[in-house]
Motif scaffolding. Structure first.
Motif, PDB file in Angstrom:
ATOM      1  N   THR A  23       0.814  -1.226   0.000  1.00  0.00           N
ATOM      2  CA  THR A  23       0.000   0.000   0.000  1.00  0.00           C
ATOM      3  C   THR A  23       0.845   1.273   0.000  1.00  0.00           C
ATOM      4  N   ALA A  32      -6.976   4.383  -0.169  1.00  0.00           N
ATOM      5  CA  ALA A  32      -6.437   3.222   0.542  1.00  0.00           C
ATOM      6  C   ALA A  32      -7.553   2.249   0.920  1.00  0.00           C
ATOM      7  N   VAL A  36      -7.595  -1.643  -0.597  1.00  0.00           N
ATOM      8  CA  VAL A  36      -7.505  -2.813   0.282  1.00  0.00           C
ATOM      9  C   VAL A  36      -8.801  -3.628   0.211  1.00  0.00           C
ATOM     10  N   ILE A  47      -1.583  -8.046   3.776  1.00  0.00           N
ATOM     11  CA  ILE A  47      -1.646  -6.607   3.519  1.00  0.00           C
ATOM     12  C   ILE A  47      -0.480  -5.917   4.216  1.00  0.00           C
ATOM     13  N   THR A  49       1.419  -2.351   5.189  1.00  0.00           N
ATOM     14  CA  THR A  49       1.313  -0.905   5.343  1.00  0.00           C
ATOM     15  C   THR A  49       2.478  -0.429   6.214  1.00  0.00           C
ATOM     16  N   ASN A  55      -1.469   5.719   6.015  1.00  0.00           N
ATOM     17  CA  ASN A  55      -2.764   5.138   5.646  1.00  0.00           C
ATOM     18  C   ASN A  55      -3.177   3.966   6.534  1.00  0.00           C
ATOM     19  N   VAL A  59      -6.451   1.467   5.917  1.00  0.00           N
ATOM     20  CA  VAL A  59      -6.180   0.047   5.662  1.00  0.00           C
ATOM     21  C   VAL A  59      -6.925  -0.809   6.681  1.00  0.00           C
TER      22      VAL A  59
END
Length: 274
Positions: A23, A32, A36, A47, A49, A55, A59
């Protein structure tokens, strides 16, 4: 897409999905959140970040709203590169956890061995202090695994001399033509998983004619070839896109690059993308 359900074990036994969704450079807010959300709908369960991306909250909101059980999603975030103290690392982790609204993260990384505006500076003692805090966070169960990002061999060796806790992961910039052989070899030799961020060279590799010629031989896109290459180099790639069709394309990599073509890709010199 089978790749989205495949896992491998970190040195401490924690299972990590072999393909992640990055991301970086996706703005906070709807961008964002929507990216996601789409990634989770496609089937991504890993995921990535960072607090520095700004973000984390968006997220986390997308994860919470997905309806998918938290323990089915592997969440990575990162300690800001400028935080180089024990107390600062503990405080920063609390700020991150407030933004995420979670009781734990699956992987927590030191974002870089030096502050971004002091690249190459000697922060060995600060890294050791931050690492001491991260080891305590892991021991508490609030981070299932810990590691580093952008660390070179000297940085890893300095950390090893300060602690018995070995990073489970080193997340580095890695793509065809920029494979950081010395650090990846060190990591593989010491049981440290390499995660490959920017496996598409932030998009600049997509028009490379040499790479495209190899991809055409498999009836695949350049993106698919490059992500598959990173996998076959024993890394966990973290491609980023905000386009749901590209998310699907990036995960549709159930093919094998031949040894000959891997060697051809290894031989590509990519100074223009450094």
């Amino acid at each position: 897409m089978p790749i989205l359900t495949d896992h491998r074990a970190l040195a401490n036994g924690v299972e990590i999905p072999v393909l992640g969704f990055g991301t970086w450079q996706i703005p906070d807010g709807d961008d964002a959140y929507d990216a996601v959300t789409s990634a989770l709908e496609v089937g991504y369960r890993h995921i990535d970040t960072a607090r520095a991306y700004g973000n984390e909250a968006s997220v986390a909101r997308a994860i919470a709203d997905s309806g998918i059980a938290r323990d089915e999603i592997f969440v990575t975030t990162k300690l800001p590169a400028e935080v180089k103290s024990y107390d600062g690392a503990l405080r920063s982790f609390e700020t991150t956890m407030d933004a995420l609204g979670m009781d734990h993260v699956d992987l927590y990384l030191i974002h870089a061995p030096w502050p971004w505006n002091e690249q190459g500076a000697d922060y060995r003692s600060g890294n050791a202090e931050a690492w001491r805090a991260m080891a305590e966070i892991q021991q508490s169960g609030r981070a299932r695994a810990i590691g580093v990002s952008n660390f070179e061999v000297a940085d890893l060796e300095a950390l090893a001399s300060s602690s018995d806790v070995v990073p489970q992961v080193n997340q580095i910039r890695f793509f065809v033509g920029n494979t950081q052989d010395a650090v990846t070899r060190y990591c593989h030799d010491h049981g440290i998983l390499v995660e490959a961020y920017s496996p598409l060279a932030t998009g600049s590799i997509l028009d490379d004619e040499d790479v495209r010629a190899i991809a055409d031989g498999y009836d695949r896109t350049v993106a698919q070839l490059c992500i598959r290459y990173a996998l076959q180099k024993d890394t966990v790639p973290l491609p980023k896109t905000t386009n749901a069709d590209r998310m699907r394309e990036n995960a549709d990599i159930d093919f094998e690059i031949s040894d000959e073509d891997m060697a051809r890709l290894d031989g590509i010199d990519d100074d223009k993308r450094e």
